[in-house]
Design a protein around this motif. Structure first.
Motif, PDB file in Angstrom:
ATOM      1  N   ILE A   7      68.081  -2.485  -5.180  1.00  0.00           N
ATOM      2  CA  ILE A   7      67.484  -3.616  -5.375  1.00  0.00           C
ATOM      3  C   ILE A   7      68.660  -4.163  -5.650  1.00  0.00           C
ATOM      4  O   ILE A   7      69.112  -5.207  -5.769  1.00  0.00           O
ATOM      5  N   TYR A   8      70.086  -4.006  -6.635  1.00  0.00           N
ATOM      6  CA  TYR A   8      71.345  -4.380  -6.652  1.00  0.00           C
ATOM      7  C   TYR A   8      72.131  -4.936  -4.945  1.00  0.00           C
ATOM      8  O   TYR A   8      72.652  -5.665  -5.521  1.00  0.00           O
ATOM      9  N   SER A   9      70.794  -4.259  -4.201  1.00  0.00           N
ATOM     10  CA  SER A   9      72.088  -4.357  -2.769  1.00  0.00           C
ATOM     11  C   SER A   9      70.787  -5.479  -2.220  1.00  0.00           C
ATOM     12  O   SER A   9      71.475  -5.661  -1.370  1.00  0.00           O
ATOM     13  N   ASN A  10      69.963  -5.995  -2.349  1.00  0.00           N
ATOM     14  CA  ASN A  10      69.151  -6.826  -1.886  1.00  0.00           C
ATOM     15  C   ASN A  10      68.918  -6.598  -1.155  1.00  0.00           C
ATOM     16  O   ASN A  10      68.246  -7.432  -0.326  1.00  0.00           O
ATOM     17  N   LEU A  11      68.104  -5.258  -0.854  1.00  0.00           N
ATOM     18  CA  LEU A  11      67.859  -5.259   0.014  1.00  0.00           C
ATOM     19  C   LEU A  11      65.349  -4.932  -0.244  1.00  0.00           C
ATOM     20  O   LEU A  11      65.387  -3.663  -0.747  1.00  0.00           O
ATOM     21  N   ASN A  12      65.128  -5.883  -0.179  1.00  0.00           N
ATOM     22  CA  ASN A  12      63.706  -6.174  -0.410  1.00  0.00           C
ATOM     23  C   ASN A  12      63.167  -4.959  -0.383  1.00  0.00           C
ATOM     24  O   ASN A  12      62.121  -4.510  -1.087  1.00  0.00           O
ATOM     25  N   GLU A  13      63.407  -5.005   1.580  1.00  0.00           N
ATOM     26  CA  GLU A  13      61.833  -3.940   1.895  1.00  0.00           C
ATOM     27  C   GLU A  13      62.389  -2.943   1.696  1.00  0.00           C
ATOM     28  O   GLU A  13      61.643  -1.734   0.951  1.00  0.00           O
ATOM     29  N   SER A  60      63.759  -1.068  -1.350  1.00  0.00           N
ATOM     30  CA  SER A  60      63.278  -1.050  -2.638  1.00  0.00           C
ATOM     31  C   SER A  60      61.996  -1.559  -3.106  1.00  0.00           C
ATOM     32  O   SER A  60      61.067  -0.085  -4.062  1.00  0.00           O
TER      33      SER A  60
END
Length: 57
Positions: free
Chosen positions: A24-30, A32
């Motif tokens: 989530i903090y790395s902006n990896l939506n898929e 997460s």
């Protein structure tokens, strides 16, 4: 009564939770979303297995 803690389930849930927070903090939506669905599925399966096992006693 307090039942014993299943160490394997605890380790898996903690590891998946940590991976979810990092994703989530790395902006990896898929990633997460995938981790979150796996975490919920694992918790649901572990809870179902625990209930079935408790009924056998």
């Amino acid at each position: 009564m307090i039942e014993r803690i299943n160490v394997t389930d605890l380790v898996v849930v903690l590891a998946l939770s940590a991976a979810l927070i990092i994703a989530i903090y790395s902006n990896l939506n898929e990633l997460s979303m995938s981790i979150a669905s796996g975490l919920l599925g694992y918790i649901g399966g572990a809870g179902k297995h625990h209930i079935e096992k408790k009924g056998e006693k």
